[in-house]
Design a protein around this motif. Sequence first.
Motif, short mmCIF file in Angstrom:
data_model
loop_
_atom_site.label_atom_id
_atom_site.label_comp_id
_atom_site.label_asym_id
_atom_site.label_seq_id
_atom_site.Cartn_x
_atom_site.Cartn_y
_atom_site.Cartn_z
N CYS A 159 0.84 -1.20 0.00
CA CYS A 159 0.00 0.00 0.00
C CYS A 159 0.88 1.26 0.00
CB CYS A 159 -0.91 0.01 1.23
SG CYS A 159 -2.03 1.42 1.27
N PRO A 160 0.70 2.15 -0.98
CA PRO A 160 1.52 3.38 -1.02
C PRO A 160 1.34 4.28 0.20
CG PRO A 160 0.40 3.02 -3.13
CD PRO A 160 -0.18 2.04 -2.15
N ILE A 272 13.44 -3.62 -7.60
CA ILE A 272 13.32 -2.97 -6.29
C ILE A 272 11.86 -2.95 -5.85
CG2 ILE A 272 13.61 -0.80 -5.05
CD1 ILE A 272 16.04 -0.23 -6.80
N LEU A 273 10.97 -2.57 -6.77
CA LEU A 273 9.55 -2.51 -6.43
C LEU A 273 8.98 -3.90 -6.14
CD1 LEU A 273 8.36 0.14 -9.05
CD2 LEU A 273 8.62 0.48 -6.59
N ALA A 274 9.48 -4.90 -6.83
CA ALA A 274 8.97 -6.26 -6.63
C ALA A 274 9.32 -6.78 -5.24
CB ALA A 274 9.54 -7.19 -7.70
N ARG A 275 10.36 -6.28 -4.63
CA ARG A 275 10.72 -6.74 -3.28
C ARG A 275 9.80 -6.17 -2.22
NH1 ARG A 275 16.14 -6.54 -5.51
NH2 ARG A 275 16.52 -4.40 -4.83
N GLU A 276 8.99 -5.16 -2.60
CA GLU A 276 7.97 -4.61 -1.72
C GLU A 276 8.55 -4.22 -0.36
OE1 GLU A 276 4.88 -7.49 -1.60
OE2 GLU A 276 4.21 -7.10 -3.64
N ALA A 277 9.65 -3.49 -0.43
CA ALA A 277 10.28 -2.99 0.79
C ALA A 277 10.19 -1.46 0.76
CB ALA A 277 11.74 -3.44 0.86
N PRO A 278 9.21 -0.87 1.45
CA PRO A 278 9.00 0.58 1.37
C PRO A 278 10.24 1.40 1.68
CG PRO A 278 7.18 -0.47 2.51
CD PRO A 278 8.23 -1.53 2.33
N ASP A 279 11.03 1.01 2.68
CA ASP A 279 12.22 1.78 3.02
C ASP A 279 13.23 1.76 1.89
OD1 ASP A 279 11.07 2.34 5.44
OD2 ASP A 279 12.15 0.77 6.54
N GLU A 280 13.39 0.62 1.25
CA GLU A 280 14.33 0.52 0.14
C GLU A 280 13.88 1.38 -1.04
OE1 GLU A 280 16.39 -2.86 -2.81
OE2 GLU A 280 14.72 -3.39 -1.47
N VAL A 281 12.57 1.38 -1.31
CA VAL A 281 12.05 2.19 -2.41
C VAL A 281 12.27 3.67 -2.12
CG1 VAL A 281 9.95 2.87 -3.65
CG2 VAL A 281 10.35 0.47 -3.12
N ALA A 282 11.93 4.10 -0.90
CA ALA A 282 12.09 5.51 -0.54
C ALA A 282 13.55 5.94 -0.63
CB ALA A 282 11.55 5.75 0.86
N GLU A 283 14.46 5.08 -0.17
CA GLU A 283 15.89 5.41 -0.22
C GLU A 283 16.38 5.50 -1.66
OE1 GLU A 283 20.17 3.62 1.39
OE2 GLU A 283 18.27 2.72 2.03
N ALA A 284 15.95 4.57 -2.52
CA ALA A 284 16.38 4.59 -3.91
C ALA A 284 15.85 5.82 -4.64
CB ALA A 284 15.91 3.32 -4.62
N GLU A 285 14.61 6.19 -4.35
CA GLU A 285 14.04 7.38 -5.01
C GLU A 285 14.74 8.65 -4.56
OE1 GLU A 285 9.75 9.55 -4.94
OE2 GLU A 285 9.75 7.43 -5.56
N ALA A 286 15.00 8.76 -3.26
CA ALA A 286 15.70 9.94 -2.75
C ALA A 286 17.09 10.06 -3.36
CB ALA A 286 15.77 9.89 -1.23
N GLY A 287 17.78 8.93 -3.49
CA GLY A 287 19.11 8.95 -4.10
C GLY A 287 19.07 9.38 -5.55
N ASP A 306 6.17 5.78 -8.82
CA ASP A 306 7.08 4.99 -8.00
C ASP A 306 8.42 4.84 -8.71
OD1 ASP A 306 5.18 4.68 -6.06
OD2 ASP A 306 4.46 2.76 -6.81
N LEU A 307 9.47 5.36 -8.07
CA LEU A 307 10.82 5.32 -8.64
C LEU A 307 10.87 5.95 -10.03
CD1 LEU A 307 12.42 1.93 -7.51
CD2 LEU A 307 13.04 4.26 -6.84
N LEU A 308 10.06 6.97 -10.24
CA LEU A 308 10.03 7.70 -11.51
C LEU A 308 10.10 9.18 -11.19
CD1 LEU A 308 9.68 7.56 -14.61
CD2 LEU A 308 7.22 7.76 -14.24
N VAL A 309 11.15 9.85 -11.69
CA VAL A 309 11.40 11.25 -11.36
C VAL A 309 11.33 12.08 -12.64
CG1 VAL A 309 13.06 12.90 -10.40
CG2 VAL A 309 12.82 10.64 -9.38
N GLY A 310 10.65 13.21 -12.56
CA GLY A 310 10.63 14.17 -13.66
C GLY A 310 11.64 15.27 -13.41
N ALA A 311 12.43 15.57 -14.42
CA ALA A 311 13.47 16.61 -14.29
C ALA A 311 13.25 17.67 -15.35
CB ALA A 311 14.86 15.99 -14.44
N PHE A 312 13.32 18.95 -14.95
CA PHE A 312 13.20 20.09 -15.87
C PHE A 312 14.59 20.70 -16.04
CE2 PHE A 312 9.07 19.46 -13.99
CZ PHE A 312 8.20 19.60 -15.08
N LEU A 313 14.98 20.91 -17.30
CA LEU A 313 16.35 21.33 -17.59
C LEU A 313 16.36 22.60 -18.43
CD1 LEU A 313 16.10 17.94 -18.37
CD2 LEU A 313 18.50 18.23 -17.78
#
Length: 371
Positions: A159-160, A272-287, A306-313
């Motif tokens: 659950c998100p 990463i998402l398949a492991r369903e580890a919220p802390d791991e997902v949050a850490e990977a996204e922040a990195g 989820d693990l998808l970031v938009g960047a404006f350049l």
Amino acid sequence: MSTLGWFLLLLVAAAVAWVVLRGRRATPPPRPALGRDDLTSLGLSEVRAREPGASPVRESSASPARAAAPPRPGPARPAPAAAPPALARPSGPVADGEVSPDATLWPDGAEPARHLLAALAAHAGGAAGVLRYDAEADAYVAEAAAGARLPEPLPADRCPLHRAPQDGELTLLDEPSGMGPFTGDVLVRALAAPPAARAFLVVAPAHADAAVGQVGPFADLLAGLSDLAPAAPPVPARPSRAAVIREEQEAAEVEGRPLAFALVTLADAEEILAREAPDEVAEAEAGLRRRLADHPAVRRTEPFGDLLVGAFLDLDPDGVAAWCESTSASAPAVFIGAVAPVDGDAADVRAAAADALHDAYEQQRAQVVAG
């Protein structure tokens, strides 16, 4: 003949005459027979005598039940009372709202909360609900809902909400999974700050942009009715993805500078998402967001899934190609779908970047730039 004889003869003649006259009155004169055509010409229809006990209602071939045998004679009895129909639960959305029998957030009564959710769901044109984390079940359970059925408990590891902030910030979940009936663009806001229990107002509106300004006030009202501590003062609502793109387009046009947009994800995001580890997902996204923000050409980063970031350049098409190469050269590996320049409708820009990212993933190339 004697007088007595004449008297008897007259008496017999009178009796015979009386009998003859009586017989003539009892026999009606014959009437001419009329055929079917003669009846029709007179505006009449043929009528047949009813059998004893037959119904006076005309039988119809369209009503076979009336052709049944007449009821047997006997004392009239009242018809048995029909049993009331079973109350089936409707399968469609419940506009008036439902409160779980196990709800615990409103010890003084949940009716006001139900009415608030029904009003919010009607305003948003979708569904609204309050979900609370149950530590014993390790799942999010529905306290109340409107516009949708009360969902079954949502396992916390899928659950998100388990990654949603609890500081009063309004969060937009973009087509999340693991949220039961709450689909599409889902707005989420905590009802209370730690150390209070994790409880969230969840809204799946028809149009997220129109509902953003309503979620905060309703969340405050629902929190005030509950036994939770009030949440921290809400921060400004996070705008929708399309609104973010439009905002950057307008700023670039006013300042007269180039603008490019890229969707970036980790190459191993699925694992990463398949492991369903919220802390791991949050850490990977922040990195990933820190890695992108470190480049001087990146004006802004926003989560786009989820693990998808938009960047404006602040780059033209040639500069974007070089940025993609340098970004993908470092570890961990990434896939990039970029659009340069960012022109046209914001939704089309986002769709073009998503298509480019999909092509990069399918082709196992580090990046694809769409012009």
